[in-house]
Motif scaffolding. Sequence first.
Motif, PDB file in Angstrom:
ATOM      1  N   ASP A 114       0.853  -1.186   0.000  1.00  0.00           N
ATOM      2  CA  ASP A 114       0.000   0.000   0.000  1.00  0.00           C
ATOM      3  C   ASP A 114       0.887   1.234   0.000  1.00  0.00           C
ATOM      4  O   ASP A 114       2.054   1.173   0.389  1.00  0.00           O
ATOM      5  CB  ASP A 114      -0.900  -0.001   1.252  1.00  0.00           C
ATOM      6  CG  ASP A 114      -2.094   0.923   1.100  1.00  0.00           C
ATOM      7  OD1 ASP A 114      -2.204   1.579   0.052  1.00  0.00           O
ATOM      8  OD2 ASP A 114      -2.906   0.994   2.035  1.00  0.00           O
ATOM      9  N   THR A 115       0.331   2.367  -0.461  1.00  0.00           N
ATOM     10  CA  THR A 115       1.118   3.596  -0.483  1.00  0.00           C
ATOM     11  C   THR A 115       1.452   4.055   0.932  1.00  0.00           C
ATOM     12  O   THR A 115       0.707   3.806   1.865  1.00  0.00           O
ATOM     13  CB  THR A 115       0.346   4.719  -1.198  1.00  0.00           C
ATOM     14  OG1 THR A 115      -0.951   4.817  -0.623  1.00  0.00           O
ATOM     15  CG2 THR A 115       0.212   4.418  -2.667  1.00  0.00           C
ATOM     16  N   GLU A 145       6.153   2.220  -7.992  1.00  0.00           N
ATOM     17  CA  GLU A 145       4.821   2.340  -7.391  1.00  0.00           C
ATOM     18  C   GLU A 145       3.777   1.672  -8.283  1.00  0.00           C
ATOM     19  O   GLU A 145       4.110   0.956  -9.218  1.00  0.00           O
ATOM     20  CB  GLU A 145       4.476   3.817  -7.172  1.00  0.00           C
ATOM     21  CG  GLU A 145       5.328   4.485  -6.108  1.00  0.00           C
ATOM     22  CD  GLU A 145       4.547   5.464  -5.259  1.00  0.00           C
ATOM     23  OE1 GLU A 145       3.313   5.340  -5.190  1.00  0.00           O
ATOM     24  OE2 GLU A 145       5.176   6.342  -4.659  1.00  0.00           O
ATOM     25  N   TYR A 146       2.498   1.959  -7.995  1.00  0.00           N
ATOM     26  CA  TYR A 146       1.396   1.395  -8.772  1.00  0.00           C
ATOM     27  C   TYR A 146       1.120   2.185 -10.035  1.00  0.00           C
ATOM     28  O   TYR A 146       0.532   1.682 -10.977  1.00  0.00           O
ATOM     29  CB  TYR A 146       0.116   1.349  -7.944  1.00  0.00           C
ATOM     30  CG  TYR A 146       0.332   0.758  -6.589  1.00  0.00           C
ATOM     31  CD1 TYR A 146       0.712  -0.568  -6.476  1.00  0.00           C
ATOM     32  CD2 TYR A 146       0.205   1.513  -5.444  1.00  0.00           C
ATOM     33  CE1 TYR A 146       0.952  -1.130  -5.238  1.00  0.00           C
ATOM     34  CE2 TYR A 146       0.445   0.968  -4.204  1.00  0.00           C
ATOM     35  CZ  TYR A 146       0.811  -0.353  -4.101  1.00  0.00           C
ATOM     36  OH  TYR A 146       1.061  -0.889  -2.888  1.00  0.00           O
ATOM     37  N   GLN A 147       1.482   3.463 -10.022  1.00  0.00           N
ATOM     38  CA  GLN A 147       1.262   4.313 -11.168  1.00  0.00           C
ATOM     39  C   GLN A 147       2.554   5.022 -11.532  1.00  0.00           C
ATOM     40  O   GLN A 147       3.552   4.900 -10.830  1.00  0.00           O
ATOM     41  CB  GLN A 147       0.126   5.310 -10.871  1.00  0.00           C
ATOM     42  CG  GLN A 147      -1.240   4.626 -10.848  1.00  0.00           C
ATOM     43  CD  GLN A 147      -2.202   5.255  -9.857  1.00  0.00           C
ATOM     44  OE1 GLN A 147      -1.787   5.882  -8.896  1.00  0.00           O
ATOM     45  NE2 GLN A 147      -3.477   5.074 -10.092  1.00  0.00           N
ATOM     46  N   SER A 204       6.031   1.198 -12.825  1.00  0.00           N
ATOM     47  CA  SER A 204       4.738   0.991 -12.170  1.00  0.00           C
ATOM     48  C   SER A 204       4.139  -0.367 -12.505  1.00  0.00           C
ATOM     49  O   SER A 204       4.566  -1.047 -13.443  1.00  0.00           O
ATOM     50  CB  SER A 204       3.746   2.087 -12.589  1.00  0.00           C
ATOM     51  OG  SER A 204       3.099   1.753 -13.802  1.00  0.00           O
ATOM     52  N   TYR A 208      -3.675   0.850  -9.391  1.00  0.00           N
ATOM     53  CA  TYR A 208      -3.780   0.364  -8.019  1.00  0.00           C
ATOM     54  C   TYR A 208      -5.069  -0.425  -7.852  1.00  0.00           C
ATOM     55  O   TYR A 208      -6.164   0.113  -7.887  1.00  0.00           O
ATOM     56  CB  TYR A 208      -3.761   1.537  -7.041  1.00  0.00           C
ATOM     57  CG  TYR A 208      -3.872   1.083  -5.599  1.00  0.00           C
ATOM     58  CD1 TYR A 208      -2.817   0.409  -5.012  1.00  0.00           C
ATOM     59  CD2 TYR A 208      -5.021   1.293  -4.853  1.00  0.00           C
ATOM     60  CE1 TYR A 208      -2.896  -0.030  -3.703  1.00  0.00           C
ATOM     61  CE2 TYR A 208      -5.114   0.854  -3.542  1.00  0.00           C
ATOM     62  CZ  TYR A 208      -4.056   0.194  -2.967  1.00  0.00           C
ATOM     63  OH  TYR A 208      -4.142  -0.252  -1.681  1.00  0.00           O
ATOM     64  N   ALA A 213      -1.414  -5.172  -6.402  1.00  0.00           N
ATOM     65  CA  ALA A 213      -0.711  -4.809  -5.166  1.00  0.00           C
ATOM     66  C   ALA A 213      -0.073  -6.032  -4.527  1.00  0.00           C
ATOM     67  O   ALA A 213      -0.305  -6.341  -3.367  1.00  0.00           O
ATOM     68  CB  ALA A 213      -1.690  -4.151  -4.185  1.00  0.00           C
ATOM     69  N   ILE A 240       6.159   2.704  -0.548  1.00  0.00           N
ATOM     70  CA  ILE A 240       4.977   1.871  -0.419  1.00  0.00           C
ATOM     71  C   ILE A 240       5.211   0.932   0.747  1.00  0.00           C
ATOM     72  O   ILE A 240       6.351   0.581   1.046  1.00  0.00           O
ATOM     73  CB  ILE A 240       4.714   1.072  -1.718  1.00  0.00           C
ATOM     74  CG1 ILE A 240       6.029   0.516  -2.268  1.00  0.00           C
ATOM     75  CG2 ILE A 240       4.019   1.948  -2.746  1.00  0.00           C
ATOM     76  CD1 ILE A 240       5.908  -0.215  -3.566  1.00  0.00           C
TER      77      ILE A 240
END
Length: 280
Positions: A114-115, A145-147, A204, A208, A213, A240
């Motif tokens: 998670d962030t 990260e996710y993005q 990325s 998300y 994740a 994260i």
Amino acid sequence: AGILPVAIWTDADPSAAEDAVRAAHPEVTWLAGRPANGSLEQLRSVRAELWEARRGVYAAAADRLRVEIEAAGGTVAYASTSAPLVFADMTPAGVEVLAARPEVMSIGLEATWDTQMSSAGPTVGANWTSGAGDQGNGIRVAVVEYQNVRNTGDMSGQVVRSYSTTGSLSYGSGGGDHPTWVAGAVASAGYAGTAPGADIVSASTGGYRPSLATDRAIIAAADWSVAPSGGDADIVNASIGQDTATGAEEGRRYFDSIAWEDGRLVVAASGNFSTFGSWN
């Protein structure tokens, strides 16, 4: 029984392959097996050779393990290019079979992430002024990260490479544009980041959601960020937080591994008040 998402570490030993690279470079001074002299370009070139040497050993080990995984009724989901780590989906019975294999060092449950980070400068004591201190010129910092990081506004021209494991770049918006905030804390050209002379490489998972994740998705993005043909990052930032409630720490071991192998600096967020309600 259900299918378990697991992370498998193999006993792949790249020592001989690494020694061959070192022997090919008598002009390089080696410190604990790592190049310790020369220009940044030369260091990156030698680092790339070492990475490729290890990759061959890890890939061969993963291919051998794939046979055993499939024989036990499982499937390989992802094999890391930068660590002797393979993710697989298996039944509990299949996990037991695999755990008995001599080449398997450990098997752990895959975790989720998670962030986590929202501010940096004051905490790390690196608020830049107009002074002439080292501002990270030419250093490549990966934001995993996710993005992806936007190459606009204060970050315009700072993002030199971008990648998504899904094949399609993905950007957050409003309160969800976390990767761009983090990159700004590192290398913003407007409100100066901690290293405004650095270049950003953005890796990325393409968005998300729960399916993205996971350890395997984050590690696939991180693999690209350190690959010589990918981001070739000198520093890897992962703001994260991993869900380690189960005791699984494959992500932590992975980042330890890529830091140790190539002498990279790996940075992780240590807390987030807005997420946890404390500075834990």
